[in-house]
Design an enzyme around this catalytic site. Structure first.
Site, short mmCIF file in Angstrom:
data_model
loop_
_atom_site.label_atom_id
_atom_site.label_comp_id
_atom_site.label_asym_id
_atom_site.label_seq_id
_atom_site.Cartn_x
_atom_site.Cartn_y
_atom_site.Cartn_z
N THR A 144 -4.71 6.64 0.20
CA THR A 144 -5.96 7.41 0.28
C THR A 144 -5.94 8.57 -0.71
O THR A 144 -5.01 9.37 -0.72
CB THR A 144 -6.17 7.94 1.70
OG1 THR A 144 -6.01 6.86 2.62
CG2 THR A 144 -7.53 8.55 1.87
N ASP B 39 0.84 -1.19 0.00
CA ASP B 39 0.00 0.00 0.00
C ASP B 39 0.88 1.24 0.00
O ASP B 39 1.81 1.36 0.80
CB ASP B 39 -0.91 0.00 1.23
CG ASP B 39 -2.10 0.93 1.05
OD1 ASP B 39 -2.52 1.13 -0.10
OD2 ASP B 39 -2.61 1.45 2.05
N HIS C 18 -3.57 14.20 1.66
CA HIS C 18 -3.80 13.23 2.74
C HIS C 18 -2.59 13.17 3.66
O HIS C 18 -2.72 13.20 4.90
CB HIS C 18 -4.07 11.85 2.13
CG HIS C 18 -4.14 10.74 3.12
ND1 HIS C 18 -5.23 10.53 3.94
CD2 HIS C 18 -3.24 9.76 3.43
CE1 HIS C 18 -5.01 9.48 4.71
NE2 HIS C 18 -3.82 9.00 4.42
N GLU D 270 -10.64 4.21 4.15
CA GLU D 270 -9.73 4.97 3.29
C GLU D 270 -10.02 4.58 1.85
O GLU D 270 -9.93 3.40 1.49
CB GLU D 270 -8.27 4.72 3.67
CG GLU D 270 -7.94 5.24 5.07
CD GLU D 270 -6.46 5.36 5.36
OE1 GLU D 270 -5.64 4.95 4.51
OE2 GLU D 270 -6.11 5.86 6.44
N ASP E 54 -9.02 0.50 2.45
CA ASP E 54 -7.94 0.18 3.37
C ASP E 54 -8.39 0.53 4.79
O ASP E 54 -7.93 1.50 5.38
CB ASP E 54 -6.68 0.97 2.96
CG ASP E 54 -5.49 0.68 3.85
OD1 ASP E 54 -5.38 -0.47 4.32
OD2 ASP E 54 -4.69 1.60 4.08
#
Length: 455
Positions: free
Chosen positions: A370, A139, A146, A210, A244
């Site tokens: 995100t 990720d 963000h 997210e 997420d």
């Protein structure tokens, strides 16, 4: 990069009428791949309207030939990895063959329609599964807005990490807890610091969503061999939505090396892989960097990626509380954002990931991070929407939220849009927060399981 071809023709219509409805996620120009359970067997298929082309049934009916038949055979077996590992020409051939079969003026219609019940089950009548075996999950953290906001919430002197504008920051996630959209998301237990500063262990009090897009790796790279930036697009098979889920109270206390238990309890994926080929009409230049930002180092800066590395994809998040559903009130949109809000392209993520010789493998998943933008509506998690709990989110029925509560359902949707092209969707990614397990019951159950295992 896949060139436009007959499958992208905006004039195409399907004899599956639901594919032609305005706003349909799965028109004939989309044809995303997925996996589903039917009669106790997991199979693979392609979405068209409210139906699925069962690829096993298609293979057995011998309705495609050549490279398309090779691709169809590779896709059988309950997971798409073998198809994804092939050269793109094979999945492209299957896409063209499916387009020819499903178009309203198909010359093969007399052969296909009598078999429609076996070939085309309804999506509503099957159970969706993860589309492929996912060995590794990474990720990324690629939205400047963000990242900067969370740095401010944490009180950092410099809210943006020093490396952010030099490379796509990432952490290695937990592939075993990836789940397909739908069902419960169990509130996790963990350690966190309470309002008085004491360290506690218990159900996470601050649970968040997210909103992300994720890329699936098709063909991997050989161990020790990096991937050139302008070749990186050829390694992406397609994309899906990713929630997420984050236990922020746990994450912010534990995070030293990176996220761990605050993330690994559950991540939700939309069930359909929208292929890179389907998204060809929606390619655009990579998002522009801020004024004064230096260009990335040469290995992350490719002319092709700069011209075609962006995607015109709009994303939304909706929230439905238990009280809203009891009153038959529709879910309310709380986020609307765009993929332009990423600072790095997916090709740059792929190239950076492999730049030290790390080998990516077929089915690996890369999350965007995100996708938050500058304006309030484009804040893509509840922490940002509430300024870390300082400004509760007000819902139309009078409820407020600073974090997700038990019974809250979060729904993600996304659409690729481009003037002159037929808009295509990604399907939904949804999940409902379920109460944490009783810790004493969980401990007793674990002891019983261990005892039985040793009996």
């Amino acid at each position: 990069m896949t060139a436009l071809n007959s499958t992208h023709d905006p004039a195409l219509r399907s004899w599956v009428e639901t594919a032609n409805l305005p706003g349909a996620d799965f028109p004939i120009q989309n044809l995303p791949f997925g996996a589903f359970e039917r009669d106790g067997e997991v199979r693979t298929g392609v979405a068209i309207g409210d139906r699925i082309v069962d690829l096993q049934a298609l293979h057995e009916a011998a309705l495609v030939d050549g490279d398309a038949a090779i691709a169809c055979a590779a896709a059988c077996g309950g997971a798409l990895n073998r198809l994804m590992a092939l050269e793109p020409r094979y999945s492209g051939a299957l896409r063209r063959a499916l387009s020819a079969l499903l178009r309203s003026d198909s010359p093969l219609l007399p052969q296909v329609q009598p078999r429609a019940a076996a070939l085309l089950p309804r999506i509503a009548d099957v159970t969706m599964r993860l589309p492929c075996e996912i060995g590794d999950y990474t990720d990324f953290l690629t939205s400047l807005h963000h990242t900067e906001r969370h740095g401010r919430y944490k009180g950092l002197a410099d809210p943006l990490p020093a490396a952010f504008k030099s490379l796509p920051i990432a952490y290695h996630g937990r592939a075993s807890s990836l789940r397909v959209s739908g069902g419960d998301v169990r509130r996790p237990h963990g350690q966190y610091r309470d309002a008085q500063g004491h360290v506690r262990f218990g159900p996470a009090p601050a649970l968040d969503f997210e909103l992300e897009l994720a890329a699936f790796i098709g063909r991997g790279n050989t161990f020790t061999h990096p991937i050139a930036i302008d070749d990186a697009h050829q390694h992406i098979f397609g994309y899906c939505l990713l929630n997420d889920w984050s236990a922020k109270s746990i994450q912010w206390f534990e995070q030293v090396l990176g996220p761990f238990l605050g993330k690994s309890f559950h991540s939700s994926l939309s069930p359909w892989i929208v292929t890179a080929e389907a998204l060809a009409p929606f390619r655009k230049p990579a998002p522009a960097r801020g004024a004064g930002d230096a260009a990335p180092l040469p290995h992350l800066h490719g002319a092709f990626d700069q011209q075609h590395g962006g995607l015109n994809v709009e994303l939304e998040a909706y929230l439905s509380t238990a009280q809203m559903r009891a009153a038959s009130t529709a879910a309310v949109r709380i986020t609307r954002t765009h993929l332009d809000n990423l600072y790095w392209t997916f090709a740059q993520m792929v190239t950076h990931h492999a730049s030290n010789g790390c080998n990516l493998r077929t089915g690996d998943l890369l999350g965007s991070g995100t996708i938050s933008g500058a304006d309030d509506l484009s804040r893509a998690c509840l922490t940002e929407l509430t300024n870390a709990g300082k400004d509760p989110l007000s819902l139309p029925n009078g409820e407020t939220r600073t974090a997700l509560e038990d019974g809250d359902e979060v729904i993600f949707r996304a659409r690729a849009v481009q003037p002159g092209a037929v808009t295509i969707g990604f399907g939904e990614c949804r999940g409902t927060i379920a109460p944490a397990f009783d810790a004493s019951v969980s401990s007793a159950t674990s002891t019983t399981v261990r005892s039985e295992a040793h009996a």
